[in-house]
Scaffold this motif. Structure first.
Motif, PDB file in Angstrom:
ATOM      1  N   ASN A  10      17.672  71.015  -8.796  1.00 34.77           N
ATOM      2  CA  ASN A  10      18.962  70.385  -9.012  1.00 34.77           C
ATOM      3  C   ASN A  10      19.968  70.836  -7.957  1.00 34.77           C
ATOM      4  N   LEU A  11      20.668  69.874  -7.361  1.00 36.53           N
ATOM      5  CA  LEU A  11      21.711  70.179  -6.390  1.00 36.53           C
ATOM      6  C   LEU A  11      23.081  70.274  -7.045  1.00 36.53           C
ATOM      7  N   GLU A  12      23.350  69.344  -7.949  1.00 33.78           N
ATOM      8  CA  GLU A  12      24.669  69.284  -8.568  1.00 33.78           C
ATOM      9  C   GLU A  12      24.576  68.436  -9.824  1.00 33.78           C
ATOM     10  N   ALA A  13      25.427  68.721 -10.792  1.00 33.17           N
ATOM     11  CA  ALA A  13      25.509  67.931 -12.019  1.00 33.17           C
ATOM     12  C   ALA A  13      26.907  68.091 -12.594  1.00 33.17           C
ATOM     13  N   GLY A  14      27.331  67.087 -13.335  1.00 33.18           N
ATOM     14  CA  GLY A  14      28.650  67.170 -13.949  1.00 33.18           C
ATOM     15  C   GLY A  14      29.220  65.806 -14.221  1.00 33.18           C
ATOM     16  N   VAL A  15      30.537  65.742 -14.329  1.00 29.99           N
ATOM     17  CA  VAL A  15      31.244  64.488 -14.550  1.00 29.99           C
ATOM     18  C   VAL A  15      32.087  64.189 -13.321  1.00 29.99           C
ATOM     19  N   LEU A  16      31.899  63.011 -12.760  1.00 31.20           N
ATOM     20  CA  LEU A  16      32.683  62.570 -11.614  1.00 31.20           C
ATOM     21  C   LEU A  16      33.728  61.587 -12.126  1.00 31.20           C
ATOM     22  N   GLN A  17      34.985  61.975 -12.033  1.00 28.61           N
ATOM     23  CA  GLN A  17      36.055  61.153 -12.577  1.00 28.61           C
ATOM     24  C   GLN A  17      36.201  59.837 -11.811  1.00 28.61           C
ATOM     25  N   ALA A  18      36.827  58.851 -12.472  1.00 23.87           N
ATOM     26  CA  ALA A  18      37.055  57.560 -11.835  1.00 23.87           C
ATOM     27  C   ALA A  18      37.875  57.728 -10.556  1.00 23.87           C
ATOM     28  N   GLU A  19      37.530  56.941  -9.534  1.00 24.93           N
ATOM     29  CA  GLU A  19      38.231  56.947  -8.247  1.00 24.93           C
ATOM     30  C   GLU A  19      38.329  58.354  -7.658  1.00 24.93           C
ATOM     31  N   SER A  20      37.180  59.028  -7.606  1.00 26.55           N
ATOM     32  CA  SER A  20      37.135  60.375  -7.035  1.00 26.55           C
ATOM     33  C   SER A  20      35.792  60.576  -6.334  1.00 26.55           C
ATOM     34  N   PHE A  21      35.673  61.669  -5.597  1.00 28.27           N
ATOM     35  CA  PHE A  21      34.412  61.964  -4.921  1.00 28.27           C
ATOM     36  C   PHE A  21      34.188  63.467  -4.924  1.00 28.27           C
ATOM     37  N   ARG A  22      32.917  63.856  -4.691  1.00 30.22           N
ATOM     38  CA  ARG A  22      32.560  65.271  -4.700  1.00 30.22           C
ATOM     39  C   ARG A  22      31.463  65.542  -3.673  1.00 30.22           C
TER      40      ARG A  22
END
Length: 320
Positions: free
Chosen positions: A119-131
Protein backbone atom coordinates in the motif's frame (compact mmCIF):
# COMPACT_ATOMS: atom_id res chain seq x y z
CA UNK A 1 17.99 13.16 -26.11
CA UNK A 2 15.91 12.05 -23.12
CA UNK A 3 13.46 9.37 -22.03
CA UNK A 4 10.06 10.24 -23.48
CA UNK A 5 11.40 11.85 -26.67
CA UNK A 6 9.70 10.77 -29.90
CA UNK A 7 12.34 9.62 -32.38
CA UNK A 8 12.74 8.10 -35.83
CA UNK A 9 15.40 5.73 -37.12
CA UNK A 10 17.60 7.42 -39.70
CA UNK A 11 17.94 4.22 -41.76
CA UNK A 12 14.44 2.83 -41.30
CA UNK A 13 10.77 3.74 -41.09
CA UNK A 14 10.23 2.92 -37.41
CA UNK A 15 9.14 5.65 -35.00
CA UNK A 16 8.70 5.40 -31.27
CA UNK A 17 9.39 6.68 -27.78
CA UNK A 18 12.75 6.40 -25.96
CA UNK A 19 12.24 4.25 -22.86
CA UNK A 20 15.84 3.64 -21.79
CA UNK A 21 19.26 5.27 -22.14
CA UNK A 22 22.22 2.90 -21.83
CA UNK A 23 25.96 3.28 -21.58
CA UNK A 24 27.89 3.21 -24.83
CA UNK A 25 25.49 5.52 -26.67
CA UNK A 26 22.62 3.06 -26.95
CA UNK A 27 18.89 3.69 -26.51
CA UNK A 28 15.83 1.47 -26.32
CA UNK A 29 12.80 2.54 -28.36
CA UNK A 30 9.21 1.39 -27.90
CA UNK A 31 7.42 1.49 -31.25
CA UNK A 32 3.67 1.88 -31.67
CA UNK A 33 2.69 -1.78 -31.37
CA UNK A 34 4.49 -2.14 -28.03
CA UNK A 35 7.65 -3.83 -29.29
CA UNK A 36 11.01 -2.48 -28.08
CA UNK A 37 14.05 -2.21 -30.31
CA UNK A 38 17.66 -1.20 -29.48
CA UNK A 39 19.51 1.44 -31.46
CA UNK A 40 22.57 3.67 -31.30
CA UNK A 41 21.99 7.35 -30.52
CA UNK A 42 23.75 8.15 -33.78
CA UNK A 43 21.11 6.16 -35.68
CA UNK A 44 18.06 8.03 -34.34
CA UNK A 45 16.82 11.59 -34.53
CA UNK A 46 14.34 13.44 -32.33
CA UNK A 47 11.42 14.08 -34.68
CA UNK A 48 10.23 17.53 -33.65
CA UNK A 49 13.62 19.17 -33.21
CA UNK A 50 15.26 17.81 -36.37
CA UNK A 51 12.31 18.39 -38.67
CA UNK A 52 11.67 21.90 -37.35
CA UNK A 53 15.33 22.79 -37.94
CA UNK A 54 15.10 21.51 -41.51
CA UNK A 55 11.73 22.88 -42.54
CA UNK A 56 12.38 26.33 -41.06
CA UNK A 57 15.37 26.85 -43.36
CA UNK A 58 15.04 29.45 -46.14
CA UNK A 59 14.13 27.90 -49.48
CA UNK A 60 12.37 24.89 -48.01
CA UNK A 61 8.63 24.81 -48.60
CA UNK A 62 6.96 24.28 -45.25
CA UNK A 63 3.71 23.10 -46.85
CA UNK A 64 5.46 20.22 -48.59
CA UNK A 65 5.35 18.13 -45.45
CA UNK A 66 3.79 18.55 -42.05
CA UNK A 67 6.01 16.99 -39.37
CA UNK A 68 4.26 15.03 -36.66
CA UNK A 69 4.04 16.80 -33.33
CA UNK A 70 3.23 15.58 -29.86
CA UNK A 71 -0.32 16.61 -29.10
CA UNK A 72 -0.95 18.47 -25.87
CA UNK A 73 -4.17 17.62 -24.11
CA UNK A 74 -6.35 20.49 -22.94
CA UNK A 75 -7.03 20.79 -19.23
CA UNK A 76 -9.74 18.34 -18.21
CA UNK A 77 -13.15 19.99 -18.13
CA UNK A 78 -15.14 16.96 -16.96
CA UNK A 79 -15.43 15.93 -13.35
CA UNK A 80 -13.73 12.82 -12.14
CA UNK A 81 -10.82 11.20 -10.33
CA UNK A 82 -7.46 11.68 -12.06
CA UNK A 83 -3.94 10.33 -11.72
CA UNK A 84 -1.27 12.89 -12.64
CA UNK A 85 2.51 12.70 -12.99
CA UNK A 86 3.55 16.28 -12.22
CA UNK A 87 7.17 17.24 -13.04
CA UNK A 88 9.27 18.41 -10.10
CA UNK A 89 12.37 18.71 -12.30
CA UNK A 90 13.61 17.18 -15.59
CA UNK A 91 13.52 13.63 -14.23
CA UNK A 92 11.55 13.52 -10.96
CA UNK A 93 7.73 13.48 -11.14
CA UNK A 94 5.28 13.68 -8.26
CA UNK A 95 2.54 11.06 -8.39
CA UNK A 96 -0.66 12.94 -7.53
CA UNK A 97 -4.24 11.77 -7.05
CA UNK A 98 -6.81 14.45 -7.98
CA UNK A 99 -10.47 14.55 -6.97
CA UNK A 100 -12.03 16.94 -9.49
CA UNK A 101 -15.62 16.26 -8.38
CA UNK A 102 -18.24 17.45 -5.94
CA UNK A 103 -18.02 14.38 -3.69
CA UNK A 104 -15.30 13.19 -1.32
CA UNK A 105 -13.78 9.86 -2.26
CA UNK A 106 -12.44 7.02 -0.15
CA UNK A 107 -9.32 5.66 -1.86
CA UNK A 108 -6.49 3.16 -1.58
CA UNK A 109 -3.43 3.00 -3.85
CA UNK A 110 -1.32 -0.18 -3.99
CA UNK A 111 1.87 -1.12 -5.83
CA UNK A 112 1.79 -4.56 -7.44
CA UNK A 113 4.74 -6.93 -7.75
CA UNK A 114 3.66 -10.31 -9.06
CA UNK A 115 1.25 -11.69 -6.45
CA UNK A 116 2.46 -9.26 -3.78
CA UNK A 117 0.91 -5.89 -2.87
CA UNK A 118 2.27 -2.85 -1.02
CA UNK A 119 0.00 0.00 0.00
CA UNK A 120 1.25 3.47 -0.94
CA UNK A 121 -1.53 5.61 0.46
CA UNK A 122 -5.12 5.37 1.69
CA UNK A 123 -7.67 7.75 3.10
CA UNK A 124 -10.36 10.22 2.11
CA UNK A 125 -9.71 12.70 -0.68
CA UNK A 126 -12.01 15.68 -0.27
CA UNK A 127 -13.97 17.16 -3.17
CA UNK A 128 -11.95 19.50 -5.42
CA UNK A 129 -8.63 18.58 -3.82
CA UNK A 130 -5.50 16.59 -4.59
CA UNK A 131 -2.84 14.64 -2.71
CA UNK A 132 0.71 13.58 -3.52
CA UNK A 133 1.12 9.84 -2.97
CA UNK A 134 4.59 9.04 -4.30
CA UNK A 135 7.42 10.06 -6.65
CA UNK A 136 8.72 8.56 -9.89
CA UNK A 137 11.80 9.21 -12.06
CA UNK A 138 11.61 8.98 -15.84
CA UNK A 139 15.01 7.27 -15.86
CA UNK A 140 13.32 4.29 -14.16
CA UNK A 141 10.19 4.32 -16.37
CA UNK A 142 10.64 0.68 -17.41
CA UNK A 143 10.76 -0.41 -13.75
CA UNK A 144 7.66 1.48 -12.64
CA UNK A 145 5.45 -1.07 -10.86
CA UNK A 146 1.82 -1.54 -11.77
CA UNK A 147 -0.63 0.36 -9.58
CA UNK A 148 -4.06 -0.62 -8.30
CA UNK A 149 -6.62 2.01 -7.29
CA UNK A 150 -9.74 1.41 -5.21
CA UNK A 151 -12.15 4.35 -5.43
CA UNK A 152 -15.39 4.73 -3.44
CA UNK A 153 -17.39 7.97 -3.85
CA UNK A 154 -18.96 9.10 -0.56
CA UNK A 155 -22.42 10.66 -0.24
CA UNK A 156 -22.61 13.32 2.44
CA UNK A 157 -26.33 13.76 1.73
CA UNK A 158 -29.00 11.49 0.30
CA UNK A 159 -28.09 10.80 -3.31
CA UNK A 160 -27.97 7.93 -5.80
CA UNK A 161 -25.29 5.42 -4.73
CA UNK A 162 -22.20 4.92 -6.88
CA UNK A 163 -20.47 1.58 -7.04
CA UNK A 164 -16.87 1.22 -5.94
CA UNK A 165 -14.34 1.06 -8.76
CA UNK A 166 -11.08 -0.88 -8.96
CA UNK A 167 -8.58 0.15 -11.62
CA UNK A 168 -5.18 -1.36 -12.44
CA UNK A 169 -2.64 0.80 -14.28
CA UNK A 170 0.52 -0.27 -16.11
CA UNK A 171 1.79 2.18 -18.71
CA UNK A 172 3.44 1.68 -22.08
CA UNK A 173 5.72 4.48 -23.18
CA UNK A 174 3.97 5.02 -26.52
CA UNK A 175 0.73 5.80 -24.67
CA UNK A 176 2.02 7.48 -21.50
CA UNK A 177 3.85 10.30 -23.26
CA UNK A 178 0.79 11.17 -25.38
CA UNK A 179 -1.21 12.21 -22.32
CA UNK A 180 0.43 15.54 -21.68
CA UNK A 181 -1.60 18.59 -20.72
CA UNK A 182 -2.66 20.82 -17.84
CA UNK A 183 -3.82 18.60 -15.01
CA UNK A 184 -7.16 19.57 -13.42
CA UNK A 185 -6.98 21.65 -10.22
CA UNK A 186 -3.16 21.65 -10.32
CA UNK A 187 -3.01 23.56 -13.61
CA UNK A 188 0.55 22.43 -14.41
CA UNK A 189 1.80 20.62 -17.50
CA UNK A 190 1.63 16.96 -16.49
CA UNK A 191 0.89 13.48 -17.77
CA UNK A 192 -2.62 12.80 -16.48
CA UNK A 193 -5.26 10.09 -16.81
CA UNK A 194 -8.86 9.76 -15.69
CA UNK A 195 -9.34 6.77 -13.40
CA UNK A 196 -13.11 6.65 -12.91
CA UNK A 197 -14.17 6.15 -16.53
CA UNK A 198 -16.40 3.11 -16.52
CA UNK A 199 -16.20 0.76 -19.47
CA UNK A 200 -19.59 -0.13 -20.88
CA UNK A 201 -20.60 -3.50 -19.49
CA UNK A 202 -20.89 -6.34 -21.98
CA UNK A 203 -24.57 -7.25 -22.41
CA UNK A 204 -24.37 -11.01 -22.93
CA UNK A 205 -28.05 -11.31 -23.87
CA UNK A 206 -27.82 -8.67 -26.59
CA UNK A 207 -24.55 -10.12 -27.84
CA UNK A 208 -26.11 -13.58 -28.13
CA UNK A 209 -29.04 -12.09 -30.02
CA UNK A 210 -26.63 -10.38 -32.40
CA UNK A 211 -24.65 -13.56 -32.97
CA UNK A 212 -27.76 -15.72 -33.36
CA UNK A 213 -30.17 -13.49 -35.30
CA UNK A 214 -33.74 -14.48 -36.12
CA UNK A 215 -34.66 -15.23 -39.71
CA UNK A 216 -34.16 -12.25 -42.01
CA UNK A 217 -37.76 -12.34 -43.27
CA UNK A 218 -39.07 -11.86 -39.71
CA UNK A 219 -38.14 -8.17 -40.05
CA UNK A 220 -38.03 -7.56 -43.80
CA UNK A 221 -37.88 -3.77 -43.31
CA UNK A 222 -34.62 -3.93 -41.33
CA UNK A 223 -31.51 -3.64 -43.48
CA UNK A 224 -28.37 -4.92 -41.68
CA UNK A 225 -25.49 -2.47 -41.64
CA UNK A 226 -22.60 -3.45 -43.89
CA UNK A 227 -19.21 -3.19 -42.11
CA UNK A 228 -16.00 -2.10 -43.87
CA UNK A 229 -14.00 -4.71 -45.79
CA UNK A 230 -11.26 -4.56 -43.15
CA UNK A 231 -11.81 -3.91 -39.44
CA UNK A 232 -8.91 -2.68 -37.28
CA UNK A 233 -9.07 -4.30 -33.82
CA UNK A 234 -6.06 -2.53 -32.33
CA UNK A 235 -7.23 -1.40 -28.92
CA UNK A 236 -6.25 2.25 -29.49
CA UNK A 237 -8.78 2.32 -32.35
CA UNK A 238 -11.59 1.09 -30.09
CA UNK A 239 -11.15 3.00 -26.83
CA UNK A 240 -9.71 6.42 -26.00
CA UNK A 241 -8.85 5.25 -22.47
CA UNK A 242 -7.30 1.90 -23.40
CA UNK A 243 -4.13 2.65 -21.46
CA UNK A 244 -6.14 2.39 -18.22
CA UNK A 245 -7.77 -0.93 -19.14
CA UNK A 246 -6.58 -4.30 -17.91
CA UNK A 247 -5.55 -6.93 -20.46
CA UNK A 248 -8.78 -8.85 -19.89
CA UNK A 249 -10.86 -5.68 -20.45
CA UNK A 250 -9.00 -4.97 -23.68
CA UNK A 251 -9.50 -8.51 -24.96
CA UNK A 252 -13.18 -8.45 -24.03
CA UNK A 253 -13.74 -5.21 -25.95
CA UNK A 254 -11.78 -6.43 -28.99
CA UNK A 255 -13.74 -9.69 -29.11
CA UNK A 256 -17.04 -7.85 -28.71
CA UNK A 257 -16.26 -5.64 -31.72
CA UNK A 258 -14.96 -8.60 -33.74
CA UNK A 259 -18.12 -10.66 -33.12
CA UNK A 260 -20.41 -7.73 -33.92
CA UNK A 261 -18.60 -6.92 -37.19
CA UNK A 262 -18.54 -10.58 -38.21
CA UNK A 263 -22.27 -10.90 -37.60
CA UNK A 264 -22.95 -7.71 -39.59
CA UNK A 265 -20.82 -9.01 -42.47
CA UNK A 266 -22.71 -12.31 -42.55
CA UNK A 267 -26.19 -10.80 -42.32
CA UNK A 268 -25.49 -8.07 -44.89
CA UNK A 269 -24.37 -10.58 -47.53
CA UNK A 270 -20.64 -9.91 -47.63
CA UNK A 271 -18.53 -12.76 -48.96
CA UNK A 272 -15.29 -11.72 -47.24
CA UNK A 273 -14.04 -9.58 -44.34
CA UNK A 274 -10.58 -9.01 -42.86
CA UNK A 275 -9.82 -8.37 -39.19
CA UNK A 276 -6.54 -6.58 -38.38
CA UNK A 277 -5.38 -7.80 -34.96
CA UNK A 278 -1.62 -7.25 -35.13
CA UNK A 279 1.10 -9.68 -34.10
CA UNK A 280 1.77 -8.88 -30.45
CA UNK A 281 1.66 -11.92 -28.18
CA UNK A 282 -0.89 -13.70 -30.36
CA UNK A 283 -3.67 -13.92 -27.75
CA UNK A 284 -6.26 -12.00 -29.78
CA UNK A 285 -5.45 -13.95 -32.95
CA UNK A 286 -5.89 -17.26 -31.11
CA UNK A 287 -9.24 -16.16 -29.64
CA UNK A 288 -10.48 -15.04 -33.06
CA UNK A 289 -9.43 -18.29 -34.73
CA UNK A 290 -10.96 -20.35 -31.91
CA UNK A 291 -14.26 -18.50 -32.30
CA UNK A 292 -14.27 -18.80 -36.09
CA UNK A 293 -13.72 -22.55 -35.90
CA UNK A 294 -17.08 -22.88 -34.08
CA UNK A 295 -19.21 -20.59 -36.27
CA UNK A 296 -21.54 -21.93 -38.94
CA UNK A 297 -21.59 -20.08 -42.25
CA UNK A 298 -17.82 -19.69 -42.50
CA UNK A 299 -16.26 -21.24 -45.61
CA UNK A 300 -12.70 -20.80 -44.32
CA UNK A 301 -10.39 -18.29 -42.64
CA UNK A 302 -6.67 -17.63 -43.08
CA UNK A 303 -3.80 -15.33 -42.16
CA UNK A 304 -3.65 -12.42 -44.59
CA UNK A 305 -0.78 -11.83 -46.96
CA UNK A 306 2.39 -10.45 -45.40
CA UNK A 307 2.57 -7.61 -47.94
CA UNK A 308 -0.71 -6.19 -46.64
CA UNK A 309 -0.76 -6.70 -42.89
CA UNK A 310 2.48 -8.49 -41.96
CA UNK A 311 0.53 -11.62 -40.94
CA UNK A 312 -1.18 -9.45 -38.35
CA UNK A 313 -4.63 -9.98 -39.83
CA UNK A 314 -7.15 -12.74 -40.52
CA UNK A 315 -9.35 -12.91 -43.61
CA UNK A 316 -12.70 -14.67 -43.25
CA UNK A 317 -14.45 -16.19 -46.30
CA UNK A 318 -18.20 -16.36 -45.78
CA UNK A 319 -20.59 -18.88 -47.37
CA UNK A 320 -22.90 -17.35 -49.95
Amino acid sequence: MNIGDKVRLLHGREEGIITRLSAGGQVEIEIEDGFRIPALKSEVVVIDAAEKEYFDRPGVETNAFEPPVQKTLPAASTEGIFLAYVPYNDQLHDLVLINHSQKPCLFAVDELSGEKVKNLEAGVLQAESFRKISERTLQDFEQWPALKFLLIPLNKKFDAPQAAMERKVKFKATQFFKHKGKAPLIGKESYFFQLDLREKALDVKKLNEALNPVAKDAFPHVQPKRPPASVDLHIEKLSREHDLMSNSEKLQLQMEVFQKMLNDAMTSGMDEITFIHGIGNGVLRKEIHRFLSQVNGIKYFKDSQKTNFGYGATTVKIHE
